[in-house]
Design an enzyme around this catalytic site. Sequence first.
Site, PDB file in Angstrom:
ATOM      1  N   GLY A  70       0.745  -1.150  -0.028  1.00  0.00           N
ATOM      2  CA  GLY A  70      -0.097   0.041  -0.124  1.00  0.00           C
ATOM      3  C   GLY A  70       0.968   1.138   0.111  1.00  0.00           C
ATOM      4  N   THR A  71       1.956   1.251   0.860  1.00  0.00           N
ATOM      5  CA  THR A  71       2.874   2.699   0.930  1.00  0.00           C
ATOM      6  C   THR A  71       3.387   2.956  -0.661  1.00  0.00           C
ATOM      7  OG1 THR A  71       3.296   2.043   3.288  1.00  0.00           O
ATOM      8  CG2 THR A  71       4.900   3.492   2.002  1.00  0.00           C
ATOM      9  N   CYS A 324       1.819   1.870  12.277  1.00  0.00           N
ATOM     10  CA  CYS A 324       3.130   2.774  11.935  1.00  0.00           C
ATOM     11  C   CYS A 324       3.383   3.770  12.917  1.00  0.00           C
ATOM     12  CB  CYS A 324       2.913   3.273  10.517  1.00  0.00           C
ATOM     13  SG  CYS A 324       2.192   2.081   9.558  1.00  0.00           S
TER      14      CYS A 324
HETATM   15  N1  PLP Z   1      -2.888   3.480   3.828  1.00  0.00           N
HETATM   16  C1  PLP Z   1      -3.527   2.956   4.881  1.00  0.00           C
HETATM   17  C2  PLP Z   1      -4.991   3.679   5.046  1.00  0.00           C
HETATM   18  C3  PLP Z   1      -3.241   2.025   5.574  1.00  0.00           C
HETATM   19  O1  PLP Z   1      -3.927   1.552   6.573  1.00  0.00           O
HETATM   20  C4  PLP Z   1      -1.767   1.251   5.235  1.00  0.00           C
HETATM   21  C5  PLP Z   1      -1.352   0.537   6.457  1.00  0.00           C
HETATM   22  O2  PLP Z   1      -1.547   0.446   7.550  1.00  0.00           O
HETATM   23  C6  PLP Z   1      -1.372   1.762   4.372  1.00  0.00           C
HETATM   24  C7  PLP Z   1      -1.586   2.832   3.475  1.00  0.00           C
HETATM   25  C8  PLP Z   1       0.281   1.125   4.036  1.00  0.00           C
HETATM   26  O3  PLP Z   1       0.194  -0.090   3.387  1.00  0.00           O
HETATM   27  P1  PLP Z   1       1.409  -1.021   3.504  1.00  0.00           P
HETATM   28  O4  PLP Z   1       1.322  -1.614   5.014  1.00  0.00           O
HETATM   29  O5  PLP Z   1       0.851  -2.206   2.519  1.00  0.00           O
HETATM   30  O6  PLP Z   1       2.533  -0.524   3.004  1.00  0.00           O
END
Ligand code: PLP
Length: 383
Positions: A70-71, A324
Amino acid sequence: MAIYLDYNASAPLCDAAADRLTRALREEFGNASSIHRFGQRAKAALDEARDRIAHLIGGDPAEVVLTGGGTESDNLAVRGSAARAPDARRHLVVSAIEHEAVLTTARALARDGWSLTEVPCSSDGLVDVESLAAAVTEKTALVSVMLANNETGVVQPVAECARIAHAHGAWMHTDAVQAAGKMSVDVRALDVDLLSLSAHKFGGPQGVGALWIRKGLSLRAHTTGGRQERGRRAGTENVAGIAAAGAAARDARAHLEAAPRAVATLRDRLESTLLATLPGLHVNGGAAARVGNTANISFEGVEGESLVIALDLDGVAVSTGSACSSGTLEPSHVLRAMGLPPHRVQSAVRFSLGPATTTAEIDTVIDAVARRVEKLRRLRSRG
Ligand code: PLP
Protein backbone atom coordinates in the site's frame (compact mmCIF):
# COMPACT_ATOMS: atom_id res chain seq x y z
CA MET A 1 -5.91 -17.92 24.71
CA ALA A 2 -5.05 -15.55 21.90
CA ILE A 3 -7.57 -13.27 20.30
CA TYR A 4 -6.49 -11.14 17.37
CA LEU A 5 -8.35 -7.84 16.96
CA ASP A 6 -5.72 -5.95 14.96
CA TYR A 7 -6.87 -6.68 11.42
CA ASN A 8 -6.29 -3.07 10.36
CA ALA A 9 -2.59 -3.52 11.10
CA SER A 10 -2.47 -6.79 9.20
CA ALA A 11 -5.04 -9.52 8.63
CA PRO A 12 -4.10 -13.19 8.95
CA LEU A 13 -3.49 -14.94 5.63
CA CYS A 14 -6.76 -16.53 4.47
CA ASP A 15 -6.74 -20.24 3.57
CA ALA A 16 -7.16 -19.58 -0.16
CA ALA A 17 -4.15 -17.24 -0.14
CA ALA A 18 -2.01 -19.62 1.93
CA ASP A 19 -2.74 -22.49 -0.48
CA ARG A 20 -2.11 -20.34 -3.52
CA LEU A 21 1.12 -18.97 -2.02
CA THR A 22 2.51 -22.45 -1.37
CA ARG A 23 1.62 -23.69 -4.83
CA ALA A 24 3.13 -20.65 -6.51
CA LEU A 25 6.35 -20.85 -4.49
CA ARG A 26 6.77 -24.48 -5.53
CA GLU A 27 5.53 -24.39 -9.09
CA GLU A 28 5.50 -20.83 -10.46
CA PHE A 29 9.08 -19.97 -9.70
CA GLY A 30 9.99 -18.71 -13.17
CA ASN A 31 10.66 -15.06 -13.98
CA ALA A 32 7.48 -13.65 -15.51
CA SER A 33 9.58 -11.81 -18.12
CA SER A 34 11.16 -15.03 -19.45
CA ILE A 35 9.99 -16.35 -22.79
CA HIS A 36 10.07 -20.06 -21.91
CA ARG A 37 7.21 -22.03 -20.40
CA PHE A 38 8.31 -21.40 -16.82
CA GLY A 39 8.23 -17.68 -17.46
CA GLN A 40 4.88 -17.96 -19.18
CA ARG A 41 3.47 -19.86 -16.24
CA ALA A 42 4.61 -17.15 -13.83
CA LYS A 43 3.12 -14.50 -16.13
CA ALA A 44 -0.18 -16.38 -16.19
CA ALA A 45 -0.20 -16.32 -12.38
CA LEU A 46 0.26 -12.53 -12.47
CA ASP A 47 -2.53 -12.13 -15.00
CA GLU A 48 -4.87 -14.27 -12.95
CA ALA A 49 -4.15 -12.14 -9.87
CA ARG A 50 -4.55 -8.92 -11.84
CA ASP A 51 -8.01 -10.08 -12.99
CA ARG A 52 -9.08 -10.91 -9.46
CA ILE A 53 -7.81 -7.65 -7.98
CA ALA A 54 -9.49 -5.65 -10.76
CA HIS A 55 -12.75 -7.51 -10.11
CA LEU A 56 -12.61 -6.60 -6.40
CA ILE A 57 -12.69 -2.87 -7.23
CA GLY A 58 -14.73 -2.85 -10.45
CA GLY A 59 -11.74 -1.97 -12.63
CA ASP A 60 -10.22 -3.33 -15.80
CA PRO A 61 -7.22 -5.68 -15.32
CA ALA A 62 -5.18 -3.58 -17.78
CA GLU A 63 -5.55 -0.65 -15.37
CA VAL A 64 -3.96 -2.50 -12.43
CA VAL A 65 -0.27 -2.00 -11.59
CA LEU A 66 1.01 -4.57 -9.11
CA THR A 67 3.25 -3.10 -6.41
CA GLY A 68 5.13 -3.97 -3.25
CA GLY A 69 2.29 -2.85 -0.94
CA GLY A 70 0.00 0.00 0.00
CA THR A 71 2.77 2.45 0.83
CA GLU A 72 4.38 1.94 -2.54
CA SER A 73 1.03 2.34 -4.30
CA ASP A 74 0.42 5.62 -2.47
CA ASN A 75 3.91 6.85 -3.32
CA LEU A 76 3.48 5.94 -6.97
CA ALA A 77 0.12 7.73 -7.07
CA VAL A 78 1.34 10.93 -5.44
CA ARG A 79 4.86 11.17 -6.80
CA GLY A 80 3.94 9.73 -10.19
CA SER A 81 1.12 12.28 -10.64
CA ALA A 82 3.28 15.16 -9.44
CA ALA A 83 6.00 14.26 -11.91
CA ARG A 84 3.52 14.38 -14.80
CA ALA A 85 1.77 17.60 -13.77
CA PRO A 86 2.29 20.68 -15.94
CA ASP A 87 4.30 23.57 -14.47
CA ALA A 88 1.11 25.56 -13.96
CA ARG A 89 -0.18 22.92 -11.54
CA ARG A 90 2.19 22.68 -8.60
CA HIS A 91 -0.40 22.33 -5.86
CA LEU A 92 -1.49 19.23 -3.94
CA VAL A 93 -4.54 18.78 -1.74
CA VAL A 94 -4.67 15.95 0.80
CA SER A 95 -6.77 15.39 3.89
CA ALA A 96 -5.21 15.86 7.31
CA ILE A 97 -6.23 12.31 8.27
CA GLU A 98 -4.41 10.48 5.48
CA HIS A 99 -2.13 7.59 6.32
CA GLU A 100 1.55 8.54 6.60
CA ALA A 101 2.14 6.90 3.21
CA VAL A 102 0.27 9.80 1.60
CA LEU A 103 0.80 12.53 4.17
CA THR A 104 4.59 12.33 4.48
CA THR A 105 4.94 11.87 0.71
CA ALA A 106 2.94 15.04 0.08
CA ARG A 107 4.97 16.88 2.75
CA ALA A 108 8.21 15.72 1.12
CA LEU A 109 7.00 17.23 -2.15
CA ALA A 110 6.14 20.44 -0.28
CA ARG A 111 9.75 20.60 0.90
CA ASP A 112 10.72 20.34 -2.77
CA GLY A 113 8.73 23.45 -3.64
CA TRP A 114 5.18 22.13 -4.14
CA SER A 115 2.40 24.01 -2.47
CA LEU A 116 0.31 21.74 -0.22
CA THR A 117 -3.08 22.12 1.44
CA GLU A 118 -4.05 19.71 4.22
CA VAL A 119 -7.82 19.72 4.49
CA PRO A 120 -9.29 19.45 8.02
CA CYS A 121 -11.97 17.04 9.18
CA SER A 122 -15.00 17.29 11.45
CA SER A 123 -15.19 15.97 15.01
CA ASP A 124 -16.88 12.90 13.51
CA GLY A 125 -13.74 12.15 11.48
CA LEU A 126 -15.21 13.17 8.13
CA VAL A 127 -13.11 15.19 5.71
CA ASP A 128 -14.59 18.67 5.39
CA VAL A 129 -15.81 18.87 1.80
CA GLU A 130 -16.40 22.63 1.95
CA SER A 131 -12.78 23.27 2.94
CA LEU A 132 -11.68 20.92 0.20
CA ALA A 133 -13.79 22.80 -2.34
CA ALA A 134 -12.21 26.06 -1.20
CA ALA A 135 -8.71 24.62 -1.49
CA VAL A 136 -8.86 23.08 -4.99
CA THR A 137 -8.02 25.50 -7.81
CA GLU A 138 -6.89 25.46 -11.42
CA LYS A 139 -3.37 25.10 -10.02
CA THR A 140 -4.12 21.80 -8.25
CA ALA A 141 -2.54 18.71 -9.79
CA LEU A 142 -3.85 16.05 -7.43
CA VAL A 143 -6.41 15.61 -4.66
CA SER A 144 -5.90 12.63 -2.35
CA VAL A 145 -8.55 11.55 0.14
CA MET A 146 -8.66 8.08 1.65
CA LEU A 147 -11.74 5.89 1.36
CA ALA A 148 -11.78 4.48 4.91
CA ASN A 149 -9.64 5.76 7.74
CA ASN A 150 -7.34 3.20 9.30
CA GLU A 151 -7.82 4.43 12.86
CA THR A 152 -11.53 5.19 13.05
CA GLY A 153 -12.90 3.29 10.05
CA VAL A 154 -14.83 6.42 8.97
CA VAL A 155 -15.78 6.25 5.28
CA GLN A 156 -14.93 9.46 3.47
CA PRO A 157 -16.98 11.32 0.82
CA VAL A 158 -14.57 10.37 -1.97
CA ALA A 159 -17.02 10.65 -4.89
CA GLU A 160 -17.87 14.21 -3.83
CA CYS A 161 -14.17 15.08 -3.55
CA ALA A 162 -13.59 13.58 -7.01
CA ARG A 163 -16.31 15.79 -8.48
CA ILE A 164 -14.61 18.86 -7.03
CA ALA A 165 -11.15 17.76 -8.21
CA HIS A 166 -12.38 17.09 -11.73
CA ALA A 167 -14.26 20.38 -11.95
CA HIS A 168 -10.84 22.04 -11.64
CA GLY A 169 -9.01 19.63 -13.92
CA ALA A 170 -7.13 17.91 -11.08
CA TRP A 171 -6.63 14.16 -10.70
CA MET A 172 -8.26 12.29 -7.84
CA HIS A 173 -6.50 9.59 -5.83
CA THR A 174 -8.01 7.52 -3.05
CA ASP A 175 -6.13 5.33 -0.61
CA ALA A 176 -8.55 2.41 -0.34
CA VAL A 177 -6.16 0.24 1.68
CA GLN A 178 -8.59 -0.07 4.60
CA ALA A 179 -11.68 -0.33 2.42
CA ALA A 180 -10.87 -2.92 -0.25
CA GLY A 181 -12.23 -6.30 0.75
CA LYS A 182 -14.15 -4.83 3.70
CA MET A 183 -16.82 -2.91 1.81
CA SER A 184 -17.97 -2.62 -1.76
CA VAL A 185 -15.44 -0.52 -3.71
CA ASP A 186 -16.15 0.54 -7.28
CA VAL A 187 -13.66 2.77 -9.07
CA ARG A 188 -16.30 3.90 -11.59
CA ALA A 189 -18.89 4.84 -8.96
CA LEU A 190 -16.22 6.70 -6.98
CA ASP A 191 -15.08 8.31 -10.23
CA VAL A 192 -11.47 8.41 -9.05
CA ASP A 193 -8.39 8.36 -11.30
CA LEU A 194 -6.12 6.40 -8.97
CA LEU A 195 -6.85 3.92 -6.21
CA SER A 196 -4.39 2.17 -3.87
CA LEU A 197 -4.91 -1.13 -2.11
CA SER A 198 -2.83 -3.54 -0.06
CA ALA A 199 -3.23 -7.32 0.09
CA HIS A 200 -2.34 -7.87 3.75
CA LYS A 201 -5.36 -5.90 4.87
CA PHE A 202 -7.79 -8.41 3.33
CA GLY A 203 -6.20 -11.81 3.84
CA GLY A 204 -3.34 -11.67 1.36
CA PRO A 205 0.38 -11.57 2.18
CA GLN A 206 2.33 -8.51 3.33
CA GLY A 207 4.41 -6.67 0.74
CA VAL A 208 1.92 -6.91 -2.13
CA GLY A 209 -0.37 -4.14 -3.29
CA ALA A 210 -1.81 -2.55 -6.36
CA LEU A 211 -2.42 0.85 -7.84
CA TRP A 212 -5.41 1.09 -10.12
CA ILE A 213 -4.73 3.78 -12.73
CA ARG A 214 -7.57 4.98 -14.91
CA LYS A 215 -7.02 4.06 -18.56
CA GLY A 216 -5.37 6.87 -20.50
CA LEU A 217 -3.68 8.43 -17.49
CA SER A 218 0.09 8.41 -17.57
CA LEU A 219 2.18 8.39 -14.39
CA ARG A 220 5.94 8.63 -14.07
CA ALA A 221 7.33 5.43 -12.52
CA HIS A 222 9.45 6.07 -9.44
CA THR A 223 11.48 2.88 -9.73
CA THR A 224 13.52 2.64 -12.88
CA GLY A 225 14.90 -0.51 -14.42
CA GLY A 226 13.11 -3.23 -16.42
CA ARG A 227 9.85 -2.79 -18.31
CA GLN A 228 7.71 -4.75 -15.85
CA GLU A 229 4.15 -3.58 -15.28
CA ARG A 230 4.28 -1.82 -18.64
CA GLY A 231 7.05 0.47 -17.50
CA ARG A 232 5.24 1.70 -14.40
CA ARG A 233 6.98 -0.46 -11.79
CA ALA A 234 10.41 -1.87 -12.55
CA GLY A 235 11.67 -5.01 -10.83
CA THR A 236 11.03 -8.74 -10.95
CA GLU A 237 7.53 -9.37 -9.66
CA ASN A 238 6.82 -11.18 -6.40
CA VAL A 239 4.88 -13.84 -8.30
CA ALA A 240 3.92 -16.03 -5.34
CA GLY A 241 2.84 -13.09 -3.19
CA ILE A 242 0.86 -11.59 -6.03
CA ALA A 243 -0.83 -14.92 -6.84
CA ALA A 244 -1.80 -15.21 -3.16
CA ALA A 245 -3.07 -11.61 -3.17
CA GLY A 246 -5.26 -12.55 -6.12
CA ALA A 247 -6.66 -15.52 -4.22
CA ALA A 248 -7.41 -13.29 -1.23
CA ALA A 249 -9.09 -10.73 -3.50
CA ARG A 250 -11.30 -13.44 -5.00
CA ASP A 251 -12.17 -14.76 -1.54
CA ALA A 252 -12.98 -11.26 -0.24
CA ARG A 253 -15.11 -10.52 -3.32
CA ALA A 254 -17.05 -13.78 -2.93
CA HIS A 255 -17.92 -12.91 0.68
CA LEU A 256 -18.46 -9.19 0.23
CA GLU A 257 -22.19 -9.38 0.88
CA ALA A 258 -22.30 -11.45 4.05
CA ALA A 259 -18.91 -11.22 5.77
CA PRO A 260 -18.73 -7.44 6.42
CA ARG A 261 -22.28 -7.50 7.81
CA ALA A 262 -21.44 -10.30 10.23
CA VAL A 263 -18.28 -8.49 11.31
CA ALA A 264 -20.21 -5.23 11.83
CA THR A 265 -22.70 -7.03 14.08
CA LEU A 266 -19.82 -8.20 16.29
CA ARG A 267 -18.22 -4.75 16.28
CA ASP A 268 -21.54 -3.21 17.34
CA ARG A 269 -21.89 -5.83 20.09
CA LEU A 270 -18.41 -4.92 21.35
CA GLU A 271 -19.14 -1.20 21.38
CA SER A 272 -22.65 -1.29 22.82
CA THR A 273 -21.81 -3.77 25.58
CA LEU A 274 -18.69 -1.86 26.62
CA LEU A 275 -20.60 1.42 26.61
CA ALA A 276 -23.32 -0.14 28.76
CA THR A 277 -20.79 -1.71 31.14
CA LEU A 278 -18.25 1.05 31.70
CA PRO A 279 -18.72 4.80 32.25
CA GLY A 280 -16.48 7.37 30.52
CA LEU A 281 -16.24 5.73 27.10
CA HIS A 282 -16.40 7.49 23.72
CA VAL A 283 -16.56 5.85 20.32
CA ASN A 284 -14.40 8.05 18.09
CA GLY A 285 -16.01 8.50 14.69
CA GLY A 286 -19.04 6.59 15.95
CA ALA A 287 -21.53 9.09 14.53
CA ALA A 288 -20.28 8.68 10.94
CA ALA A 289 -20.63 5.78 8.48
CA ARG A 290 -17.72 3.41 9.11
CA VAL A 291 -16.30 0.18 7.74
CA GLY A 292 -17.90 -2.48 9.89
CA ASN A 293 -14.77 -3.97 11.41
CA THR A 294 -13.29 -0.96 13.23
CA ALA A 295 -14.00 0.42 16.70
CA ASN A 296 -11.91 3.26 18.10
CA ILE A 297 -12.76 3.84 21.74
CA SER A 298 -11.42 6.33 24.27
CA PHE A 299 -11.43 5.12 27.89
CA GLU A 300 -11.39 8.12 30.25
CA GLY A 301 -8.78 7.87 32.98
CA VAL A 302 -6.76 5.20 31.17
CA GLU A 303 -3.63 5.43 29.01
CA GLY A 304 -4.38 3.68 25.70
CA GLU A 305 -0.88 2.24 25.62
CA SER A 306 -1.28 0.74 29.12
CA LEU A 307 -4.56 -0.87 28.16
CA VAL A 308 -3.03 -2.37 25.01
CA ILE A 309 -0.20 -3.88 27.08
CA ALA A 310 -2.55 -5.15 29.78
CA LEU A 311 -4.82 -6.76 27.21
CA ASP A 312 -1.83 -8.38 25.56
CA LEU A 313 -1.12 -10.10 28.90
CA ASP A 314 -4.66 -11.48 28.65
CA GLY A 315 -3.95 -12.70 25.11
CA VAL A 316 -5.97 -9.98 23.39
CA ALA A 317 -4.20 -8.13 20.56
CA VAL A 318 -5.42 -4.58 19.88
CA SER A 319 -3.62 -1.34 19.14
CA THR A 320 -3.52 2.36 19.86
CA GLY A 321 -4.06 3.58 16.31
CA SER A 322 -2.04 2.92 13.23
CA ALA A 323 0.64 0.26 13.55
CA CYS A 324 3.14 2.60 11.92
CA SER A 325 2.71 5.41 14.42
CA SER A 326 2.19 3.28 17.51
CA GLY A 327 5.56 2.56 19.03
CA THR A 328 6.61 6.12 18.31
CA LEU A 329 4.49 7.46 21.20
CA GLU A 330 3.34 10.22 18.85
CA PRO A 331 -0.29 11.04 19.60
CA SER A 332 -2.59 10.08 16.74
CA HIS A 333 -2.68 12.79 14.07
CA VAL A 334 -6.12 11.51 13.07
CA LEU A 335 -7.74 11.93 16.48
CA ARG A 336 -6.02 15.28 16.89
CA ALA A 337 -7.33 16.43 13.51
CA MET A 338 -10.81 15.50 14.79
CA GLY A 339 -10.23 18.06 17.54
CA LEU A 340 -10.42 15.55 20.39
CA PRO A 341 -9.01 16.80 23.69
CA PRO A 342 -5.58 15.32 24.59
CA HIS A 343 -6.97 12.96 27.24
CA ARG A 344 -9.28 11.37 24.68
CA VAL A 345 -6.44 11.00 22.18
CA GLN A 346 -4.16 9.41 24.80
CA SER A 347 -6.82 7.01 25.99
CA ALA A 348 -7.86 5.71 22.58
CA VAL A 349 -7.63 2.05 21.63
CA ARG A 350 -8.45 0.56 18.24
CA PHE A 351 -10.18 -2.80 17.96
CA SER A 352 -10.25 -4.12 14.41
CA LEU A 353 -12.11 -7.33 13.68
CA GLY A 354 -12.08 -9.73 10.77
CA PRO A 355 -14.02 -12.54 9.17
CA ALA A 356 -12.60 -15.12 11.61
CA THR A 357 -13.67 -13.18 14.72
CA THR A 358 -16.30 -15.03 16.77
CA THR A 359 -19.03 -13.98 19.22
CA ALA A 360 -17.27 -15.94 21.97
CA GLU A 361 -14.07 -14.00 21.31
CA ILE A 362 -15.89 -10.67 21.48
CA ASP A 363 -17.52 -11.64 24.78
CA THR A 364 -14.13 -12.62 26.18
CA VAL A 365 -12.65 -9.32 25.02
CA ILE A 366 -15.51 -7.37 26.63
CA ASP A 367 -14.82 -9.09 29.98
CA ALA A 368 -11.08 -8.53 29.69
CA VAL A 369 -11.47 -4.85 28.77
CA ALA A 370 -13.94 -4.21 31.59
CA ARG A 371 -11.62 -5.86 34.13
CA ARG A 372 -8.50 -4.12 32.89
CA VAL A 373 -10.07 -0.67 32.61
CA GLU A 374 -11.48 -0.88 36.14
CA LYS A 375 -8.09 -2.00 37.46
CA LEU A 376 -6.15 0.72 35.61
CA ARG A 377 -8.60 3.34 36.85
CA ARG A 378 -8.25 2.07 40.43
CA LEU A 379 -4.45 2.20 40.20
CA ARG A 380 -4.57 5.70 38.82
CA SER A 381 -6.93 7.02 41.48
CA ARG A 382 -4.62 5.56 44.15
CA GLY A 383 -1.51 6.85 42.41
N1 PLP B 1 -2.81 3.32 3.73
C1 PLP B 1 -3.56 2.98 4.78
C2 PLP B 1 -4.88 3.64 4.99
C3 PLP B 1 -3.11 2.01 5.68
O1 PLP B 1 -3.86 1.68 6.73
C4 PLP B 1 -1.85 1.40 5.45
C5 PLP B 1 -1.31 0.41 6.40
O2 PLP B 1 -1.61 0.44 7.58
C6 PLP B 1 -1.11 1.79 4.32
C7 PLP B 1 -1.63 2.75 3.49
C8 PLP B 1 0.21 1.18 4.00
O3 PLP B 1 0.04 -0.10 3.45
P1 PLP B 1 1.25 -1.15 3.51
O4 PLP B 1 1.31 -1.63 4.93
O5 PLP B 1 0.82 -2.25 2.57
O6 PLP B 1 2.47 -0.48 3.08
